[in-house]
Design a protein around this motif. Structure first.
Motif, PDB file in Angstrom:
ATOM      1  N   ARG A  95     -86.624  44.578 -11.466  1.00  9.46           N
ATOM      2  CA  ARG A  95     -87.876  43.296 -11.753  1.00  9.46           C
ATOM      3  C   ARG A  95     -88.356  43.840 -13.306  1.00  9.46           C
ATOM      4  O   ARG A  95     -88.555  42.775 -13.961  1.00  9.46           O
ATOM      5  CB  ARG A  95     -89.109  43.760 -10.873  1.00  9.46           C
ATOM      6  CG  ARG A  95     -90.226  42.668 -11.134  1.00  9.46           C
ATOM      7  CD  ARG A  95     -91.309  43.115 -10.224  1.00  9.46           C
ATOM      8  NE  ARG A  95     -91.819  44.411 -10.809  1.00  9.46           N
ATOM      9  CZ  ARG A  95     -93.106  45.180 -10.377  1.00  9.46           C
ATOM     10  NH1 ARG A  95     -93.633  44.658  -9.373  1.00  9.46           N
ATOM     11  NH2 ARG A  95     -93.360  46.186 -10.956  1.00  9.46           N
ATOM     12  N   ARG A  96     -88.509  44.935 -13.714  1.00  8.95           N
ATOM     13  CA  ARG A  96     -88.794  45.249 -14.902  1.00  8.95           C
ATOM     14  C   ARG A  96     -87.800  44.613 -15.966  1.00  8.95           C
ATOM     15  O   ARG A  96     -88.258  44.342 -16.956  1.00  8.95           O
ATOM     16  CB  ARG A  96     -89.010  46.899 -15.216  1.00  8.95           C
ATOM     17  CG  ARG A  96     -89.939  47.040 -16.070  1.00  8.95           C
ATOM     18  CD  ARG A  96     -90.136  48.797 -16.071  1.00  8.95           C
ATOM     19  NE  ARG A  96     -89.207  49.457 -16.173  1.00  8.95           N
ATOM     20  CZ  ARG A  96     -88.706  50.414 -15.158  1.00  8.95           C
ATOM     21  NH1 ARG A  96     -89.163  50.399 -13.979  1.00  8.95           N
ATOM     22  NH2 ARG A  96     -87.555  51.137 -15.240  1.00  8.95           N
ATOM     23  N   LEU A  97     -86.485  44.788 -15.701  1.00  8.68           N
ATOM     24  CA  LEU A  97     -85.409  44.157 -16.831  1.00  8.68           C
ATOM     25  C   LEU A  97     -85.349  42.623 -16.567  1.00  8.68           C
ATOM     26  O   LEU A  97     -84.929  42.170 -17.706  1.00  8.68           O
ATOM     27  CB  LEU A  97     -84.421  45.018 -16.615  1.00  8.68           C
ATOM     28  CG  LEU A  97     -84.131  46.213 -17.632  1.00  8.68           C
ATOM     29  CD1 LEU A  97     -85.085  47.360 -17.096  1.00  8.68           C
ATOM     30  CD2 LEU A  97     -82.545  46.821 -17.381  1.00  8.68           C
ATOM     31  N   GLY A  98     -85.498  42.241 -15.518  1.00  9.74           N
ATOM     32  CA  GLY A  98     -85.582  40.781 -15.318  1.00  9.74           C
ATOM     33  C   GLY A  98     -84.035  40.050 -14.799  1.00  9.74           C
ATOM     34  O   GLY A  98     -83.568  39.382 -15.265  1.00  9.74           O
ATOM     35  N   PHE A  99     -83.563  40.882 -13.764  1.00  8.41           N
ATOM     36  CA  PHE A  99     -82.175  40.514 -13.129  1.00  8.41           C
ATOM     37  C   PHE A  99     -82.417  40.611 -11.584  1.00  8.41           C
ATOM     38  O   PHE A  99     -82.840  41.652 -11.051  1.00  8.41           O
ATOM     39  CB  PHE A  99     -81.080  41.154 -13.611  1.00  8.41           C
ATOM     40  CG  PHE A  99     -80.790  42.706 -13.193  1.00  8.41           C
ATOM     41  CD1 PHE A  99     -80.277  43.277 -12.099  1.00  8.41           C
ATOM     42  CD2 PHE A  99     -81.429  43.735 -13.824  1.00  8.41           C
ATOM     43  CE1 PHE A  99     -80.155  44.291 -11.766  1.00  8.41           C
ATOM     44  CE2 PHE A  99     -81.533  45.021 -13.748  1.00  8.41           C
ATOM     45  CZ  PHE A  99     -80.811  45.559 -12.501  1.00  8.41           C
ATOM     46  N   PRO A 100     -81.790  39.806 -10.784  1.00  7.20           N
ATOM     47  CA  PRO A 100     -82.005  40.077  -9.309  1.00  7.20           C
ATOM     48  C   PRO A 100     -80.851  40.907  -8.843  1.00  7.20           C
ATOM     49  O   PRO A 100     -79.797  41.056  -9.570  1.00  7.20           O
ATOM     50  CB  PRO A 100     -81.753  38.414  -8.839  1.00  7.20           C
ATOM     51  CG  PRO A 100     -80.825  37.814  -9.841  1.00  7.20           C
ATOM     52  CD  PRO A 100     -81.332  38.480 -11.189  1.00  7.20           C
ATOM     53  N   PHE A 101     -80.827  41.522  -7.688  1.00  3.14           N
ATOM     54  CA  PHE A 101     -79.835  42.212  -7.233  1.00  3.14           C
ATOM     55  C   PHE A 101     -79.474  41.971  -5.696  1.00  3.14           C
ATOM     56  O   PHE A 101     -80.514  41.527  -5.118  1.00  3.14           O
ATOM     57  CB  PHE A 101     -80.148  43.722  -7.588  1.00  3.14           C
ATOM     58  CG  PHE A 101     -80.980  44.453  -6.617  1.00  3.14           C
ATOM     59  CD1 PHE A 101     -80.558  45.338  -5.640  1.00  3.14           C
ATOM     60  CD2 PHE A 101     -82.468  44.347  -6.613  1.00  3.14           C
ATOM     61  CE1 PHE A 101     -81.394  45.739  -4.722  1.00  3.14           C
ATOM     62  CE2 PHE A 101     -83.336  44.763  -6.038  1.00  3.14           C
ATOM     63  CZ  PHE A 101     -82.913  45.560  -4.776  1.00  3.14           C
ATOM     64  N   ARG A 102     -78.587  42.802  -5.200  1.00  5.50           N
ATOM     65  CA  ARG A 102     -78.064  42.744  -3.836  1.00  5.50           C
ATOM     66  C   ARG A 102     -77.534  43.971  -3.191  1.00  5.50           C
ATOM     67  O   ARG A 102     -77.134  44.713  -4.313  1.00  5.50           O
ATOM     68  CB  ARG A 102     -77.540  41.498  -3.625  1.00  5.50           C
ATOM     69  CG  ARG A 102     -76.060  41.406  -4.114  1.00  5.50           C
ATOM     70  CD  ARG A 102     -75.382  39.982  -4.206  1.00  5.50           C
ATOM     71  NE  ARG A 102     -74.331  39.819  -4.812  1.00  5.50           N
ATOM     72  CZ  ARG A 102     -72.974  40.418  -4.795  1.00  5.50           C
ATOM     73  NH1 ARG A 102     -72.699  41.296  -3.649  1.00  5.50           N
ATOM     74  NH2 ARG A 102     -72.254  40.174  -5.653  1.00  5.50           N
ATOM     75  N   VAL A 103     -77.636  44.098  -2.232  1.00  8.33           N
ATOM     76  CA  VAL A 103     -76.758  45.363  -1.681  1.00  8.33           C
ATOM     77  C   VAL A 103     -75.168  44.811  -1.665  1.00  8.33           C
ATOM     78  O   VAL A 103     -74.819  43.898  -0.782  1.00  8.33           O
ATOM     79  CB  VAL A 103     -77.093  45.591  -0.212  1.00  8.33           C
ATOM     80  CG1 VAL A 103     -76.296  46.721   0.176  1.00  8.33           C
ATOM     81  CG2 VAL A 103     -78.336  46.280  -0.265  1.00  8.33           C
ATOM     82  N   GLY A 104     -74.191  45.526  -2.472  1.00  8.23           N
ATOM     83  CA  GLY A 104     -73.038  44.834  -2.616  1.00  8.23           C
ATOM     84  C   GLY A 104     -71.924  45.688  -1.505  1.00  8.23           C
ATOM     85  O   GLY A 104     -70.963  44.981  -1.471  1.00  8.23           O
TER      86      GLY A 104
END
Length: 716
Positions: A95-104
């Protein structure tokens, strides 16, 4: 065995779920200057060159779940108490850097139990989308893909009872901060959970803009409002921030009353974001404080769509410019990483504190099941926070509460205790926060929304309602001022100290002082050290175990107390008053009467300002000089509005000054034109000394303003 995410029919849902992992959008933006409305691009986020971090020994950092803590970067060897704690940490980092993520990817142990032993969190742009061949005669709609082969990820593995970062890649192959917040919209009621797959990035942000800024997202209504307000009063300040698509993302404004109030009462400021407590609220934010009648005052307003560090930095810097560049002594915000990071950068010397009322309010949700099992816990928690008078008593009461209700393993309370120096009042007593009592609580924007707002209220109606609410507040302030001037408080003793305070303080503040004064008669004073600087111990009848130490300088009639009440609130504590009564101090030194609490708080000179630094700042830009002159003009208006005679005097003076300014402007323009014609022309020294065009026109105007306004006026 390993489990990998599929990329077929669930791609859209996967995409949206990744977006929902963001609570704030860290997109680079553009600014609109409030004076010239010229657009200048802000700095873009730099993308690092990919470099794989292989497994190696690194310092171990244990991160516990619960309350937000200091910003941390992921490192190899970092430990977590659970896989969910690791996911929460990576969510905050993303959130701080500005990218979404997922459990890959995840892995379970072999055997009958199949215990989870590994989890890998990856950037949502990880991998390459491969189109699956369709059977003959079957047409499938093209799916949108966000996969770009990004390798950024963090992998954690189970190590006994801990989860350890075993693999880490922090570099991305794309710009950060390009996603919007479906989760943000859904949580505030703007879209339904069932509709989340129907929205793509541009649509979701447009929906929020339409709700806050009007149809189309162009904020025309808001701009019209700004222009109208500035036409009515040139000292009205506003600024808007636009994104790369020239759509309004954030807006800030401050009227004349807000800017004037800050000059008198801007020593402590609260950044009010309580709209978050209601999911249907617009993102309407205020900078607020407290005046000399203990009433709330507003120092600025904002509509903030993009809640990320860069937006907060823009907002804080813009607000600071509107307030003349003078930073507050203390700054209160919600408990938020992006806010904390922006505060540290814009207000490095300011004491930053988390709002205890928001934390206690949030505890109702976090501890709902515990409150249900222990009905008295809520009252005991608030009493421990609000009524503890020393660090020792707070920590003793906290430990007793935790032990009484068997809450040693409660991560929320443990997290609150870990950051106690940032929100519990007893740890912040060395700093001024203008809090007279532990239970003092100003009206917040949440209270305003409850009175004036519903889900169908438009921005135009909201602004109108807010203007009416502010007008009502101004009437309350005038009423309190008249009450102070026209009535006399009831004295409870014949002490000259009480009489002195009644004449100096406003009615409301005097009542707080009188409470301390009366309570001082219940204190027991013991002298423990003689000398020019003596020491006393003070205890109370109702709490003999709590002892306060007072250091008293007889030559100056000055004293300090270990309770730090004067430093925190600005009025003397009962312990010092008890010592003063014992040593027969008849009149309090003027140093104990903070101007901001007195009847003359808004008369004469303003709060102390760093004039030298202000003059340097005013040379930086046209807008800075404009704001500086507006503040001086407001002083003129305040003087001239008091009576018809003063109005005529000030009006005539301004006409005279304006005539001199026009004459000086023509002279300076002529000199500049002459220099442009022949910059090599030599001017004899005698001619230069006698040439009126080379004299400083600003000095003449400054001297005249000083004669009119008297000693209370000085150039900024």
């Amino acid at each position: 065995m390993e489990v990998a995410r599929t990329e077929g029919d669930e791609l859209i849902a996967d995409y949206v779920n990744c977006l929902m992992s963001l609570d704030a959008n860290s997109r680079p933006v553009e600014n609109i200057n409030p004076s010239s409305l010229s657009v200048s691009a802000a700095a873009q986020i730099q993308t690092n060159i990919p470099s794989v971090l292989h497994e190696q020994s690194a310092p171990k950092v244990f991160v516990q779940a619960g309350v937000e803590e200091t910003e941390l970067e992921p490192v190899l060897g970092m430990e977590f108490e659970s896989d969910e704690a690791a996911k929460t940490f990576y969510n905050e980092y993303a959130r701080r850097l500005g990218f979404p993520f997922r459990v890959g990817r995840s892995r379970r142990s072999k055997g009958t139990e199949e215990v989870l032993i590994m989890k890998r969190f990856v950037c949502s742009k990880e991998g390459i989308y491969q189109k699956k061949p369709s059977s003959e005669g079957t047409r499938k709609r093209e799916r949108m893909s966000m996969r770009e082969g990004c390798k950024a990820m963090m992998e954690v593995i189970r190590d006994n009872e801990r989860w350890v970062v075993s693999k880490l890649e922090k570099a991305h192959n794309h710009h950060l901060g390009t996603c919007t917040r479906v989760g943000y919209l859904r949580s505030r009621g703007f879209i339904n959970a069932s509709d989340k797959a129907n929205f793509i990035a541009s649509d979701t942000m447009m929906l929020l803009r339409q709700n806050a800024f009007g149809q189309g997202g162009d904020a025309q209504g808001l701009l019209d409002y700004f222009k109208r307000m500035q036409a009515e009063n040139p000292a009205f300040f506003y600024a808007i921030q636009v994104d790369n698509n020239s759509c309004v993302s954030n807006a800030f404004w401050a009227d004349t009353k807000a800017r004037t109030s800050y000059n008198y009462f801007g020593d402590t400021v609260t950044f009010d974001t309580t709209y978050k407590k209601n999911k249907y609220m617009m993102p309407f934010i205020t900078f607020s404080g407290v005046n000399h009648h203990l009433q709330p005052v507003i120092f600025g307003y904002a509509l903030l769509i993009d809640e990320n560090e860069y937006s907060f930095i823009w907002l804080f810097e813009t607000w600071l410019e509107a307030m003349g560049g003078r930073r507050p002594v203390s700054f209160v915000t919600d408990q938020n990483r992006a806010m904390a990071a922006a505060t540290a950068k814009v207000f490095p010397e300011t004491c930053h504190r988390f709002c205890k009322w928001l934390i206690l309010s949030r505890s109702k949700q976090k501890l709902a099941h515990v409150y249900s099992a222990h009905p008295t816990l809520k009252a005991e928690l608030e009493k421990c926070v609000n009524e503890s008078e020393s660090i020792r008593s707070f920590e003793t009461n906290w430990a007793s509460m935790i032990d009484k209700f068997d809450l040693m393993k409660n991560t929320w309370l443990q997290g609150l205790f870990n950051i106690r120096q940032k929100w519990v009042p007893v740890y912040l007593k060395d700093n001024f926060f203008a809090e007279m009592s532990p239970t003092q609580k100003l009206e917040t924007m949440n209270d305003f929304y409850k009175k004036h707002f519903n889900t169908k209220t438009s921005l135009k109606v909201l602004l109108t309602q807010f203007e009416l609410a502010m007008a009502s507040r101004y009437e309350d302030e005038v009423e309190a001022e008249l009450d102070t001037i026209c009535t006399s408080p009831i004295l409870k003793t014949a002490s000259p100290i009480e009489k002195q305070a009644a004449l100096v303080y406003t009615r409301t503040v005097f009542e707080k002082f009188q409470e301390e004064f009366v309570e001082s008669f219940g204190c027991h004073v013991y002298k423990v050290k003689d000398g020019a600087v003596s020491k006393f111990n003070v205890t109370r009848d109702d709490d003999a175990l709590e002892t306060f130490t007072i250091t008293y300088n007889a030559a100056k009639s000055m004293a300090t107390c270990s309770c730090k009440h004067f430093e925190f609130s600005g009025i003397l504590c009962r312990h010092i008053i008890a010592v003063f009564l014992m040593v027969d101090v008849r009149i309090l030194p003027e140093e104990y009467f903070l101007r901001r609490w007195t009847r003359s708080a808004m008369r004469g000179s303003l709060l102390d300002e760093d004039f030298d630094n202000n003059q340097v700042a005013c040379q930086a830009s046209v807008s800075s000089r404009f704001n500086d002159l507006c503040r001086d003009a407001i002083k003129f208006a305040e003087k001239g509005a008091k009576s018809t005679e003063m109005y005529r005097v000030v009006k005539a003076a301004l006409q005279k000054v304006f005539t001199e300014i026009i004459a000086s402007d023509k002279t300076v323009s002529t000199g500049a034109h002459r220099d442009a014609i022949n910059i090599n022309e030599e001017i004899p020294i005698d001619d230069a000394m006698n040439d009126q065009s080379l004299q400083d026109p600003e000095r003449k105007v400054t001297n005249f303003l000083g004669q009119l306004l008297g000693s209370s006026w000085s150039p900024m």
